[in-house]
Enzyme design. Structure first.
Site, short mmCIF file in Angstrom:
data_model
loop_
_atom_site.label_atom_id
_atom_site.label_comp_id
_atom_site.label_asym_id
_atom_site.label_seq_id
_atom_site.Cartn_x
_atom_site.Cartn_y
_atom_site.Cartn_z
CG HIS A 165 -2.01 -1.05 1.11
ND1 HIS A 165 -3.25 -0.80 0.57
CD2 HIS A 165 -2.01 -2.36 1.47
CE1 HIS A 165 -3.97 -1.90 0.61
NE2 HIS A 165 -3.25 -2.86 1.14
CG ASP A 372 0.36 9.05 0.07
OD1 ASP A 372 0.34 7.85 0.38
OD2 ASP A 372 -0.35 9.91 0.62
#
Length: 463
Positions: A165, A372
């Site tokens: 993730h 991110d």
């Protein structure tokens, strides 16, 4: 005859809900973060088991049926020292920063690797005890990179997936880890290794080529007679559920309350966990430049920064919180007018309903992480804007920037360009805003979390 769906076993460090009981009153608190946002609706729809670390002061039993869940919760009980070493010493202090391309917060050689190994073994044991050979096992993220191999050792024919993730770095960065070969061996116990972006998957394959002797060909690794596939699968959000929330009348009333409270000023919104990867100080600096350059902006615009507490017992995070507190105080002290404060700072976890009211009220969403893996706040903002209004300013270093083409992209390290982007967003014509938001919403709908999970699980089942 249709084949019966296999039970899904999700394995992650953090669970989706925390159970609290005070004076006989019980409640279930949903955890913050993109992983839970993405996977909770998948398991709610499909059923199964979610294996996670036992939260402090929570259940004593192993598997707990929650009244409002369609799946069970199974907890791994770690000793305090093991939990600290695994979570704080290795996962947070070394793996999280390094995989994002930042310097680890401790000397890598001093990290308690044995705690990470022991904790991963505990997760593997609980996964095995709560699943059968027919089930699909889906392991999540960087905390549990040894679990695929540990489960494979005990259950050679299991169908095992792992999803990353966060970003996966190139070999020169990953190679800093003293345990790089052990990590790669652990991950290669899976059948399918998932990443948000093709470049992350390519970086992983490059690491395998650099640090092992296994052959890489056409997106797969030949590993002890098995083919381990790497796939790029950008994660999404439960679009239908969240759009329904966005148009809920209670949310609409909260939107009006927010706008009245802000004296109908133009609103800029930031929503983040407390983390040094999120670029919050840089964002505040960009907003400060706007206020400094334009006196009228001090009463015309307001920044609402929602920051969810996270890892507050870790020094790096406590220091960051102190820096952000100081910056907010300094900016408000310098530029506030009577009855008109430039930055409204909410340091707490808002309910999803309250969060979506803020999305609907905001003229601009400022999503500017320094790095991110994806960033689902960007997706949520677009899903909330059923009115096709609002502007998303998005860091080019967020995974979401690769597909959310309707956003205004910025380099968050370039403070002046971020200030210019804020100014541009606040003065953008309605026709351009509508065109951009339609593009954003179409892409967010295409990347719906259920479609993401269905595609990944179909690959895991070999369909």
């Amino acid at each position: 005859m249709a084949r019966k769906s296999r039970k899904l076993v999700v394995v992650s460090n953090r669970g989706p809900y925390r159970h609290e009981a005070t004076r006989g009153n019980e409640r279930w608190v949903r955890a913050a973060g993109g992983l839970v946002t993405a996977l909770d609706p998948v398991l709610q729809k499909r059923g199964g088991v979610w294996v996670s670390a036992k939260p402090a002061k929570d259940f004593d039993s192993v598997t707990v049926p929650a009244p409002h869940l369609t799946y069970d919760l199974a907890h791994v009980s770690l000793k305090r020292a093991e939990q600290q070493g695994f979570y704080e010493g290795v996962s947070n202090a070394v793996l999280w920063p390094l995989l994002h391309g930042f310097e680890p917060t401790i000397q890598v050689g001093d990290a308690p690797w044995s705690s990470y190994v022991g904790a991963n073994q505990e997760f593997a044991d609980t996964t095995l005890s709560t699943s059968s050979g027919h089930d699909l096992i889906w392991i999540q993220d960087y905390h549990l990179m040894l679990v695929p191999g540990l489960v494979r050792t005990q259950r050679p024919k299991a169908r095992i997936g792992w999803f990353c993730h966060i970003p996966w770095p190139p070999p020169d960065t990953f190679g800093i880890l003293p345990w790089r070969e052990e990590i790669l061996e652990g991950l290669l116990g899976a059948d399918i290794l998932g990443f948000h972006l093709p470049e992350y998957a390519e970086h992983f394959r490059q690491c395998v080529e650099r640090f092992t002797t296994y052959r890489v060909s056409r997106g797969a690794i030949q590993y002890h007679g098995r083919k381990v596939k790497t796939v790029a699968a950008p994660i999404g959000i439960p679009v239908d559920d969240l759009q329904a929330l966005a148009i809920d009348p209670d949310v609409g009333r909260e939107v009006e309350r927010i706008r009245r409270a802000m004296a109908n000023r133009r609103l800029i919104l930031g929503v983040d966990r407390l983390d040094y990867t999120k670029g919050i100080p840089e964002r505040l600096a960009a907003f400060e430049r706007l206020l400094r350059a334009d006196k009228a902006a001090r009463t015309r615009y307001a920044l609402i920064q929602i920051m969810v507490p996270s890892r507050t017992d870790v020094k790096a995070y406590a220091d960051l919180k102190e820096e952000i507190d100081r910056m907010v105080g300094d900016i408000n002290g310098r530029y506030a007018e009577t009855g008109c404060v430039p930055i409204h700072y909410l340091y707490r976890n808002l309910s999803q309903r309250a969060l979506f009211a803020h999305y609907r009220a905001a003229d601009v969403a400022l999503v500017t992480p320094l790095r991110d893996g994806m960033n689902l706040v960007a997706h949520e903002y677009a899903a909330a804007r059923t009115d096709e209004d609002g502007v998303l300013i998005l860091s080019e270093f967020a995974g979401a920037a690769k597909h959310l083409k309707g956003a205004v992209l910025v380099n968050p390290y370039d403070i002046e360009s971020t200030t210019s982007a804020i100014r541009r967003a606040l003065t953008m014509k309605a026709s351009e805003k509508r065109k951009r938001m339609r593009s954003l919403r179409a892409e967010v709908m295409r990347l719906d979390v259920h479609s993401w999970a269905d595609r990944y699980l179909a690959a895991l089942e070999g369909r």
